[in-house]
Design an enzyme around this catalytic site. Structure first.
Site, PDB file in Angstrom:
ATOM      1  N   ASP A 119       0.898  -1.244  -0.053  1.00 36.60           N
ATOM      2  CA  ASP A 119      -0.195  -0.048   0.195  1.00 36.60           C
ATOM      3  C   ASP A 119       0.938   1.122  -0.077  1.00 36.60           C
ATOM      4  O   ASP A 119       1.974   1.146  -0.532  1.00 36.60           O
ATOM      5  CB  ASP A 119      -1.078   0.028   1.156  1.00 36.60           C
ATOM      6  CG  ASP A 119      -2.292   0.632   0.900  1.00 36.60           C
ATOM      7  OD1 ASP A 119      -2.374   1.795   0.555  1.00 36.60           O
ATOM      8  OD2 ASP A 119      -3.405  -0.133   1.084  1.00 36.60           O
ATOM      9  N   HIS A 143      -3.804   6.172   2.579  1.00 36.78           N
ATOM     10  CA  HIS A 143      -4.621   5.072   2.161  1.00 36.78           C
ATOM     11  C   HIS A 143      -3.947   3.849   3.111  1.00 36.78           C
ATOM     12  O   HIS A 143      -4.832   3.096   3.465  1.00 36.78           O
ATOM     13  CB  HIS A 143      -4.586   4.890   0.691  1.00 36.78           C
ATOM     14  CG  HIS A 143      -5.313   3.865   0.106  1.00 36.78           C
ATOM     15  ND1 HIS A 143      -4.817   2.439   0.123  1.00 36.78           N
ATOM     16  CD2 HIS A 143      -6.558   4.022  -0.569  1.00 36.78           C
ATOM     17  CE1 HIS A 143      -5.814   1.718  -0.406  1.00 36.78           C
ATOM     18  NE2 HIS A 143      -6.786   2.586  -0.824  1.00 36.78           N
ATOM     19  N   SER A 148     -11.388  -0.799  -1.321  1.00 38.38           N
ATOM     20  CA  SER A 148     -10.160  -1.017  -0.581  1.00 38.38           C
ATOM     21  C   SER A 148     -10.120  -1.001   0.915  1.00 38.38           C
ATOM     22  O   SER A 148      -9.295  -1.522   1.403  1.00 38.38           O
ATOM     23  CB  SER A 148      -9.356   0.541  -1.147  1.00 38.38           C
ATOM     24  OG  SER A 148      -8.326   0.440  -2.068  1.00 38.38           O
TER      25      SER A 148
END
Ligand SMILES: *[C@@H]1O[C@H](CO)[C@@H](O)[C@H](O)[C@H]1NC(C)=O
Ligand SMILES: *[C@@H]1O[C@H](CO)[C@@H](O)[C@H](O)[C@H]1NC(C)=O
Ligand SMILES: *[C@@H]1O[C@H](CO)[C@@H](O)[C@H](O)[C@H]1NC(C)=O
Ligand SMILES: *[C@@H]1O[C@H](CO)[C@@H](O)[C@H](O)[C@H]1NC(C)=O
Ligand SMILES: *[C@@H]1O[C@H](CO)[C@@H](O)[C@H](O)[C@H]1NC(C)=O
Ligand SMILES: *[C@@H]1O[C@H](CO)[C@@H](O)[C@H](O)[C@H]1NC(C)=O
Ligand SMILES: *[C@@H]1O[C@H](CO)[C@@H](O)[C@H](O)[C@H]1NC(C)=O
Length: 770
Positions: free
Chosen positions: A157, A228, A545
């Site tokens: 990520d 994220h 996600s």
């Protein structure tokens, strides 16, 4: 990344990541580029002590061979070290390198060469979910698994923000002895920032830099500057943090799904872009380091399995016993929009929970209504005049309104424009009467934007019409629970059938994905109000996600309870125990299709139920050879299979499209002149429940179809015993709906275990009819 993130506002103001999928670029001819090269390891000459030195020598020989054709190369002083980007040993056999066209051509005749892919680039353009999943300290999988203490979850990520309280390791035991990873130093990141919770931090950008030699990497370390990765990793395994909220919304204790599991972050997604060569290097390293679970909230569209690096790299991970969770994508609600429809991973769709964020609207007349909003600014909007402006499409009139609350009515597809008009009109706030099912995209607006349903909209309109001096005041930061019905399938969640392997029903399962609260970097703004950026240690994001790390967390809990289970067994346990009815006891609805009952191409088997998954009764296991049999039947060439399995010999003597999977998909044509032949599926289940148990087959009716199961009773006498059955689907000549579905359940005699599989008959991909 599979994240539509927060709202259009957020992205347009910050031009942060809004990358849904990877975009593949065709290289300009004549220029050097990054290539991912598959090699046959048994061809390594004995003079080399390891593959790395063999690949270095190979790259070096390419330069010699090709420089006879190209006078330029001699002067450019490239060393093989600078051309060889990564040596891969686990995820694929081979390497990545930056090669000129001449070098690439020379490579094709090198002994041991199998094939190459062009490196592809990425276009960079919870407090509640644990409770919603039924996770509790008193009973069930949390206490049974010690909250995932012995399990390591790896994520590929954008990195982590190690100072987040969600990475606190108070009360953690020693790091599992199997761990071989490390915490790498880099810009603003010291190895000492890891602890017993965050046990690994590595970063990969050689591919990105080789592709863009003049690029400045602003944060050359595992530190997250996008948010994220901090969000996904703490969704899967964040430690409990009291007093978490997003500006007062969703306040409570934020905790990940496997709160004691360890986190290893492999940063391969950069603010500056991302390359597949880096992502493969990250997965390669995660396998070598010894992660138990991999969470991949990213994917590639439109590739065959043997071209898809995620499919190739995860095959090795699954063979090593790693449970791999991937996101279905955010391209819904359209059919066949899904990615990661890979037979050896679990593919996760995104759902909505029973929680909503909003405000109380107090009308001057005394009545008060609920509106949805995530406005992060002031707690109150003081009493102001309120006016109804219909479609709110008369810009001139709107600009003359002044400091009032303006009510707009969305009569279908007007919301975008209305929000823009109200934002630019400089009024006190906007109340939007709308049926829209994608409010999560709008809720984070930088001005007081409130959304009410058409019924409450009527109340407001009537009040305005009948009052001489209509006013409204608003109190923000409300959170409501038991918002019904829940769960539902989110509009954006990508739908099956899987383009790369339609014979295996995908997605597999539904998990919370909309408005998920999890940790966020301290210096990455979350939103904007009155032109100033706002910061928060927690952020609400939506996307598959966010759903993917939920399943990674559940997989970690199950892995901790049953360390001997294969990844396919864990996946089977999650699928067969999922539920498909909502809180009102009717079928889970699909917000992407007019709130009709969701079909398995939208949500797989249904919503994950972690406590039930720990004790599924029967499981459908899959061996590596079963996956090979599938690839043989897909007519992959020997080399294509080799790329995926990394094995020099693959046995194609028993090709079969009928994988031992806990779900069924059959293709029919919409209109055929003859009765279609019956479709047959063979399955073998393994008893992981009580030694002596008898299961009976039950199925829900599927209109126009006849389902039969032989035998319809399975009697087990010992644990791990395997028994087989055959399911037959007989279909009609004409199918009016594109999808008809039902369920097969194997139910044991005391109803303790109900092992359910979805069955889909579809006209999508009818060209696949045998
Ligand atoms: C990279 O940073 C250097 C020094 O800060 C600067 O001179 C250069 O222009 C930057 N390059 C790019 C491509 O932004
Ligand atoms: C990033 O850090 C690595 C390891 O410290 C170093 O080798 C590399 O040159 C750095 N890259 C950039 C672009 O600064
Ligand atoms: C934003 O601006 C409005 C109007 O000027 C003001 O009433 C409000 O308090 C401001 N809010 C914040 C959070 O700064
Ligand atoms: C505003 O929308 C209404 C309803 O769709 C339409 O009839 C009207 O022409 C629009 N007005 C303007 C100024 O676009
Ligand atoms: C909202 O949905 C309801 C029920 O689905 C429908 O009857 C109504 O016409 C819709 N209203 C608008 C403004 O689209
Ligand atoms: C594989 O090839 C055979 C023989 O040509 C064909 O009958 C079959 O339909 C093909 N299978 C797939 C999945 O394309
Ligand atoms: C089905 O096909 C037949 C002959 O091919 C045709 O006559 C008929 O109209 C078709 N029916 C539908 C519903 O398309």
């Amino acid at each position: 990344m599979d994240s539509p993130t927060q709202s259009p506002w957020f992205n347009s103001f910050f031009s942060l990541f809004l990358f849904f999928t990877f975009l593949l670029f065709i290289p300009t001819l004549g220029q050097s580029d990054n290539y991912i090269i598959h090699m046959e390891p048994t061809f390594m000459p004995k003079i080399y002590s390891n593959h790395h030195s063999w690949y270095l020598a190979t790259v070096s020989s390419l330069q010699q061979k090709s420089s006879s054709n190209s006078r330029f190369m001699k002067n450019r002083g490239y060393s093989p070290e600078s051309k060889l980007l990564y040596t891969y040993t686990e995820a694929i056999h081979g390497f990545s390198a930056n090669l000129s066209p001449d070098e690439l051509e020379a490579l094709l005749t090198t002994p041991g060469f199998i094939s190459y892919h062009l490196d592809a680039s990425v276009k960079v353009d919870t407090t509640h979910s644990t409770g919603f999943l039924g996770l509790s300290a008193d009973s069930g999988v949390w206490p049974a698994s010690d909250y995932g203490m012995e399990v390591i979850i790896g994520l590929v990520d954008t990195g982590v923000w190690p100072e987040s309280k969600s990475f606190d390791d108070d009360g953690f035991g020693g790091i599992p002895s199997t761990w071989k990873g490390k915490c790498e130093a880099g810009t603003q990141f010291e190895p000492s920032m890891c602890n017993k919770k965050l046990i690994g931090a590595r970063y990969f950008n050689k591919g990105l830099i080789a592709k863009n030699p003049h690029l400045n990497i602003s944060m050359n370390s595992t530190r997250d500057t996008a948010g994220h990765g901090t969000h996904t990793s703490t969704t899967a395994a964040g430690s409990a943090v009291k007093g978490a909220s997003y500006f007062g919304y969703g306040s409570g204790t934020a905790v990940g799904i496997a709160p004691m599991a360890r986190v290893a972050m492999y940063k391969a997604l950069w603010d500056e872009g991302a390359q597949l060569s880096d992502i493969i290097a990250a997965i390669d390293q995660a396998i070598a380091d010894g992660v138990d679970v991999l969470s991949l909230s990213l994917g590639l569209d439109g590739l065959q399995l043997y071209q898809d690096p995620i499919a190739i790299a995860t095959f090795a991970a699954v063979e090593k016993g790693i449970f791999v969770s991937t996101s279905a994508g955010n391209e819904g609600p359209y059919a066949e929009s899904l990615h990661n429809g890979i037979p050896w991973v679990i593919t996760v769709a995104a759902g909505e929970m029973d929680r909503d964020f909003g405000c109380t609207i107090g009308l001057g007349g005394g009545s008060s209504l609920y509106g949805s909003t995530l406005f992060p600014g002031d707690l109150y909007l003081p009493k102001s005049p309120i006016v109804f402006m219909d479609a709110c499409n008369d810009t001139v009139k709107l600009r003359k309104v002044g400091r009032k609350v303006v009510v707009c009515e969305d009569k279908g597809d007007m919301l975008d424009n209305q929000i823009y008009e109200i934002y630019t009109a400089d009024v006190s706030g906007g109340i939007f009467i709308t049926n829209s099912s994608i409010l999560e995209f709008y809720a984070g607006s930088p001005f007081p934007a409130i959304f009410v349903n058409p019924k409450d909209g009527e109340t407001i309109k009537e009040y305005i019409q009948t009052s001489t001096d209509p006013t409204a005041k608003v109190e923000f930061r409300r959170t409501v629970y038991n918002y019904r019905p829940a769960p539902s399938v989110a509009v954006y969640s990508s739908r099956g059938p899987s383009p790369s392997c339609p014979f295996v029903l995908k997605p597999d399962i539904l998990a919370p994905g909309t408005e998920i609260l999890a940790a966020w970097p301290q210096n990455v703004p979350v939103t904007l109000v009155n032109s100033s950026q706002l910061y928060s240690d927690f952020n609400l994001l939506s996307g598959t996600s966010m759903a993917c790390p939920h399943i990674a967390g559940v997989g970690a809990l199950i892995r901790d309870i049953h360390p001997e289970w294969s990844p396919a067994t864990i996946r089977s346990a999650l699928i067969t125990t999922a539920y498909s009815t909502d809180s009102t006891n009717s079928p889970i609805k699909d917000k992407g299709s007019n709130r009709e009952p969701a079909n398995p191409l939208a949500m797989g088997a249904g919503h994950v139920d972690p406590n039930k998954a720990a004790d599924p009764g029967l499981v459908y296991d899959v061996t590596s050879q079963d996956y090979v049999n599938l690839m043989c039947a897909l007519n992959f060439t020997e080399n294509q299979i080799k790329i995926i399995t990394k094995s020099s010999s693959n046995d194609c003597s028993r090709p079969s499209l009928d994988l031992n999977y806990p779900s069924f998909i059959a293709f029919f044509s919409a209109n055929s002149s003859e009765t279609p032949p019956p479709r047959e599926f063979f399955r073998t289940v393994t008893n992981v429940g009580d030694a002596t148990s008898t299961y009976t087959a039950k199925f829900t009716p599927m209109e126009g179809f006849e389902i039969s199961v032989v035998p319809d009773k399975l009697s087990f006498h010992e644990k791990y015993e395997k028994l087989s059955y055959k399911l037959t689907i007989r279909g009609p000549k004409q199918m009016t709906d594109a999808v008809v579905f039902g369920h097969l359940s194997w139910v044991d005699s005391d109803m303790k275990h109900v092992v359910t599989s979805p069955i889909v008959a579809t006209t999508y991909r009818s060209e696949l009819i045998p």
